[in-house]
Design a protein around this motif. Structure first.
Motif, PDB file in Angstrom:
ATOM      1  N   VAL A  13     -24.510 -42.780  10.013  1.00 44.07           N
ATOM      2  CA  VAL A  13     -23.713 -43.552  10.968  1.00 44.07           C
ATOM      3  C   VAL A  13     -22.305 -42.969  11.008  1.00 44.07           C
ATOM      4  O   VAL A  13     -21.465 -43.307  10.185  1.00 44.07           O
ATOM      5  N   LEU A  14     -22.067 -42.064  11.961  1.00 46.16           N
ATOM      6  CA  LEU A  14     -20.759 -41.438  12.105  1.00 46.16           C
ATOM      7  C   LEU A  14     -19.950 -42.080  13.217  1.00 46.16           C
ATOM      8  O   LEU A  14     -18.743 -41.924  13.298  1.00 46.16           O
ATOM      9  N   ASP A  15     -20.620 -42.793  14.090  1.00 44.62           N
ATOM     10  CA  ASP A  15     -19.953 -43.497  15.185  1.00 44.62           C
ATOM     11  C   ASP A  15     -20.171 -44.976  14.938  1.00 44.62           C
ATOM     12  O   ASP A  15     -21.286 -45.466  15.013  1.00 44.62           O
ATOM     13  N   LEU A  16     -19.087 -45.701  14.624  1.00 44.15           N
ATOM     14  CA  LEU A  16     -19.234 -47.104  14.232  1.00 44.15           C
ATOM     15  C   LEU A  16     -19.801 -47.971  15.347  1.00 44.15           C
ATOM     16  O   LEU A  16     -20.313 -49.043  15.101  1.00 44.15           O
ATOM     17  N   LYS A  17     -19.729 -47.502  16.600  1.00 45.92           N
ATOM     18  CA  LYS A  17     -20.351 -48.253  17.684  1.00 45.92           C
ATOM     19  C   LYS A  17     -21.866 -48.238  17.529  1.00 45.92           C
ATOM     20  O   LYS A  17     -22.546 -49.140  17.962  1.00 45.92           O
ATOM     21  N   ALA A  48      -9.005 -45.192  10.886  1.00 40.32           N
ATOM     22  CA  ALA A  48     -10.450 -44.971  10.803  1.00 40.32           C
ATOM     23  C   ALA A  48     -10.947 -45.344   9.416  1.00 40.32           C
ATOM     24  O   ALA A  48     -10.340 -44.972   8.419  1.00 40.32           O
ATOM     25  N   ASP A  49     -12.042 -46.078   9.380  1.00 38.00           N
ATOM     26  CA  ASP A  49     -12.630 -46.547   8.134  1.00 38.00           C
ATOM     27  C   ASP A  49     -14.131 -46.285   8.166  1.00 38.00           C
ATOM     28  O   ASP A  49     -14.771 -46.487   9.191  1.00 38.00           O
ATOM     29  N   PHE A  50     -14.662 -45.855   7.042  1.00 35.88           N
ATOM     30  CA  PHE A  50     -16.092 -45.605   6.954  1.00 35.88           C
ATOM     31  C   PHE A  50     -16.623 -46.129   5.635  1.00 35.88           C
ATOM     32  O   PHE A  50     -15.966 -46.046   4.608  1.00 35.88           O
ATOM     33  N   LEU A  69     -17.744 -34.957  14.525  1.00 33.83           N
ATOM     34  CA  LEU A  69     -18.835 -35.898  14.798  1.00 33.83           C
ATOM     35  C   LEU A  69     -18.482 -37.343  14.502  1.00 33.83           C
ATOM     36  O   LEU A  69     -19.229 -38.246  14.861  1.00 33.83           O
ATOM     37  N   ALA A  70     -17.376 -37.575  13.832  1.00 33.33           N
ATOM     38  CA  ALA A  70     -17.048 -38.921  13.365  1.00 33.33           C
ATOM     39  C   ALA A  70     -16.005 -39.590  14.263  1.00 33.33           C
ATOM     40  O   ALA A  70     -14.955 -39.019  14.544  1.00 33.33           O
ATOM     41  N   GLN A  71     -16.321 -40.800  14.661  1.00 33.89           N
ATOM     42  CA  GLN A  71     -15.414 -41.571  15.503  1.00 33.89           C
ATOM     43  C   GLN A  71     -14.063 -41.729  14.821  1.00 33.89           C
ATOM     44  O   GLN A  71     -13.980 -42.156  13.671  1.00 33.89           O
ATOM     45  N   GLY A  72     -13.000 -41.334  15.512  1.00 34.59           N
ATOM     46  CA  GLY A  72     -11.648 -41.478  14.985  1.00 34.59           C
ATOM     47  C   GLY A  72     -11.146 -40.260  14.242  1.00 34.59           C
ATOM     48  O   GLY A  72      -9.961 -40.156  13.951  1.00 34.59           O
TER      49      GLY A  72
END
Length: 105
Positions: free
Chosen positions: A71-75, A60-62, A29-32
């Motif tokens: 917020v799993l997709d930074l977009k 990838a940074d969160f 589910l997480a971008q990257g």
């Protein structure tokens, strides 16, 4: 809301918070992180403050507070669809993701 420990368990990224709470999510589910191998996912760094997670090899940074807010997709971070309450609960909502060197592929 800062990370004390992070690890992989049963195809999930598990974050133990300094408060004693635990949060987990599937990397798909997480971008990257979606296509990352377990070995690549295991190579994660926690920032000294515990508020940020960095996968150097995956670029990838969160932010831990953003992850807790879903917020799993930074977009999506700048998405107008988030309620004022959700935005108020994420410190520095309008700031770039931590750290500011994230590059979406």
């Amino acid at each position: 809301m800062s990370c004390q420990e992070i690890y992989l368990f049963c195809d999930r990224v598990v974050i133990n918070l300094k408060s004693g709470a635990t949060f987990s999510f599937p990397p798909a589910l997480a971008q990257g992180l979606a296509d990352a191998s377990p070995e690549d996912l295991a190579e994660v760094e926690v920032t000294p403050s515990g508020d940020g997670l960095r996968w150097e090899k995956l670029d990838a940074d969160f932010s831990v507070p953003a992850l807790l807010a879903g917020v799993l997709d930074l977009k999506e971070r700048n998405c107008k669809g988030f309620s004022p309450i959700q935005r108020a609960n994420v410190p520095n909502w309008d700031a770039p993701p931590y750290p500011a060197t994230f590059h979406a592929n």
